[in-house]
Write a protein that holds these residues in place. Structure first.
Motif, PDB file in Angstrom:
ATOM      1  N   LEU A 149      -8.631  -5.624  -9.048  1.00  0.00           N
ATOM      2  CA  LEU A 149      -7.562  -6.534  -8.638  1.00  0.00           C
ATOM      3  C   LEU A 149      -7.733  -6.760  -7.146  1.00  0.00           C
ATOM      4  CD1 LEU A 149      -4.306  -5.252 -10.426  1.00  0.00           C
ATOM      5  CD2 LEU A 149      -5.662  -7.266 -10.978  1.00  0.00           C
ATOM      6  N   LYS A 187      -0.360  -6.696  -6.442  1.00  0.00           N
ATOM      7  CA  LYS A 187      -1.239  -5.676  -7.028  1.00  0.00           C
ATOM      8  C   LYS A 187      -0.474  -4.395  -7.344  1.00  0.00           C
ATOM      9  CE  LYS A 187      -4.151  -5.441  -3.587  1.00  0.00           C
ATOM     10  NZ  LYS A 187      -3.447  -6.313  -2.611  1.00  0.00           N
ATOM     11  N   THR A 188       0.233  -3.881  -6.359  1.00  0.00           N
ATOM     12  CA  THR A 188       0.940  -2.609  -6.550  1.00  0.00           C
ATOM     13  C   THR A 188       2.056  -2.751  -7.572  1.00  0.00           C
ATOM     14  OG1 THR A 188       0.395  -1.821  -4.319  1.00  0.00           O
ATOM     15  CG2 THR A 188       2.305  -0.832  -5.395  1.00  0.00           C
ATOM     16  N   CYS A 243       2.048  -4.653 -10.179  1.00  0.00           N
ATOM     17  CA  CYS A 243       1.371  -4.615 -11.482  1.00  0.00           C
ATOM     18  C   CYS A 243       1.019  -3.177 -11.872  1.00  0.00           C
ATOM     19  CB  CYS A 243       0.115  -5.474 -11.429  1.00  0.00           C
ATOM     20  SG  CYS A 243      -0.802  -5.523 -12.979  1.00  0.00           S
ATOM     21  N   LEU A 244       0.454  -2.437 -10.940  1.00  0.00           N
ATOM     22  CA  LEU A 244       0.037  -1.071 -11.247  1.00  0.00           C
ATOM     23  C   LEU A 244       1.228  -0.152 -11.493  1.00  0.00           C
ATOM     24  CD1 LEU A 244      -2.944  -0.582  -8.768  1.00  0.00           C
ATOM     25  CD2 LEU A 244      -2.898  -1.581 -11.059  1.00  0.00           C
ATOM     26  N   ASP A 285      -5.001   2.567  -6.594  1.00  0.00           N
ATOM     27  CA  ASP A 285      -4.300   1.568  -5.791  1.00  0.00           C
ATOM     28  C   ASP A 285      -4.730   1.692  -4.329  1.00  0.00           C
ATOM     29  OD1 ASP A 285      -2.621  -0.387  -4.866  1.00  0.00           O
ATOM     30  OD2 ASP A 285      -0.771   0.743  -5.159  1.00  0.00           O
ATOM     31  N   GLU A 286      -5.720   0.892  -3.944  1.00  0.00           N
ATOM     32  CA  GLU A 286      -6.269   0.877  -2.589  1.00  0.00           C
ATOM     33  C   GLU A 286      -6.544   2.290  -2.076  1.00  0.00           C
ATOM     34  OE1 GLU A 286      -4.511  -1.780   0.168  1.00  0.00           O
ATOM     35  OE2 GLU A 286      -4.392  -3.427  -1.254  1.00  0.00           O
ATOM     36  N   SER A 337      -7.525  -1.486  -7.461  1.00  0.00           N
ATOM     37  CA  SER A 337      -6.860  -2.477  -6.623  1.00  0.00           C
ATOM     38  C   SER A 337      -7.375  -2.364  -5.191  1.00  0.00           C
ATOM     39  CB  SER A 337      -5.347  -2.238  -6.656  1.00  0.00           C
ATOM     40  OG  SER A 337      -4.706  -2.921  -5.598  1.00  0.00           O
ATOM     41  N   THR A 338      -7.708  -3.494  -4.584  1.00  0.00           N
ATOM     42  CA  THR A 338      -8.230  -3.475  -3.222  1.00  0.00           C
ATOM     43  C   THR A 338      -8.077  -4.848  -2.578  1.00  0.00           C
ATOM     44  OG1 THR A 338     -10.186  -2.959  -1.868  1.00  0.00           O
ATOM     45  CG2 THR A 338     -10.573  -4.085  -3.959  1.00  0.00           C
ATOM     46  N   HIS A 339      -8.196  -4.871  -1.246  1.00  0.00           N
ATOM     47  CA  HIS A 339      -8.317  -6.154  -0.543  1.00  0.00           C
ATOM     48  C   HIS A 339      -9.647  -6.215   0.204  1.00  0.00           C
ATOM     49  CE1 HIS A 339      -6.497  -3.376   2.420  1.00  0.00           C
ATOM     50  NE2 HIS A 339      -7.244  -4.030   3.288  1.00  0.00           N
TER      51      HIS A 339
END
Length: 260
Positions: free
Chosen positions: A37, A45-46, A48-49, A162-163, A193-195
């Motif tokens: 994501l 993102k967060t 959703c998780l 998550d990141e 999940s990341t950016h």
């Protein structure tokens, strides 16, 4: 292993009545796959998780994790997932071994089963050298290993990251990514999940680009770049976001003219 259908999450807003943190999101994650994501901060993102891990309830839509609905069978979902965020959540007064053992017992592991599982995890993550050291005295990299160990101690089929490399130095981040890749090889279903574009390119079998609660595109790196005529994931990412924001601005302007 993970099936998300039309997932929406709205939060109250004093001015607008409500805002959508997630807007009709759908995707699937298969066994032995890392599904990325990718999105900027605040993309959803967060949220959703947190729904997938049963911390939040969706406003509408459905999510199935390891065969169980997150709303109707949350305890079954929790027993089959491991969740790791960029906040290690480590107790300073416990040793690395005690910390992981504590989480193992939370998942109803005990006796020889727990001991064997802990030895396996500590060997895989190369943690035996500091297993009796208090967490307050561990380096950042060691703490991340403890966090990964407590996430996987019960051998869940689904893992949610998550990141997890946010704020880490290059060497520690590399160790985290290597551990994630090893978990994929073990057949786990993984949401990452990341950016950070480079993490997507190194890790993810497929990726969804998410922005303002909506999934803008999903597919493999090569599929997405080819479909949208972009040379790199970075070019694709910014192109999709710019086009989406431009569309929203155009729609708002059209609505304003209609109201007048």
């Amino acid at each position: 292993m993970i099936e998300v259908r039309n997932l929406t999450k709205r939060f109250p807003d004093l001015k607008l009545g409500s805002v959508a943190a997630l807007d009709d999101v759908s995707f699937e994650v298969r066994p032995g796959e890392i599904y990325g994501l990718l999105g900027p901060n605040g993309a959803g993102k967060t949220t959703c998780l947190r729904i997938l891990s049963t911390v939040l309830r969706p406003s509408s839509g459905r999510a199935i994790v390891a065969g169980y609905d997150v709303e109707t069978n949350p305890s079954q979902v929790r027993s089959r997932i491991g969740f790791m965020s960029n906040n290690t959540g480590i107790y300073d007064r416990m040793s690395a071994w005690e910390m992981v053992e504590y989480f193992g017992r939370l998942y109803d592991l005990d006796g020889d089963e727990l001991y064997e599982r802990m030895n396996s995890v500590f060997t895989t993550l190369q943690m035996h050298d500091f297993k009796d050291v208090l967490c307050s005295r561990l380096s950042t990299g060691m703490k991340q290993k403890v966090s990964i160990a407590r996430t996987i101690i019960h051998d869940p089929p689904v893992l949610i990251f998550d990141e997890p490399t946010s704020g880490l130095d290059v060497l520690v981040a590399r160790n985290v990514l290597s551990a994630v890749l090893a978990l994929r090889e073990a057949g786990k279903s993984i949401i990452f999940s990341t950016h950070i574009m480079s993490e997507v390119e190194k890790l993810c079998d497929r990726v969804a680009i998410i922005h303002k609660g909506a999934i803008l595109a999903t597919g493999t790196h090569d599929e997405l770049c080819e479909t949208h005529g972009q040379a790199t994931m970075e070019d694709l990412f910014f192109n999709l976001i710019d086009r989406y924001d431009e569309k929203l601005t155009t729609n708002v302007g059209a609505d304003a003219k209609g109201d007048s």
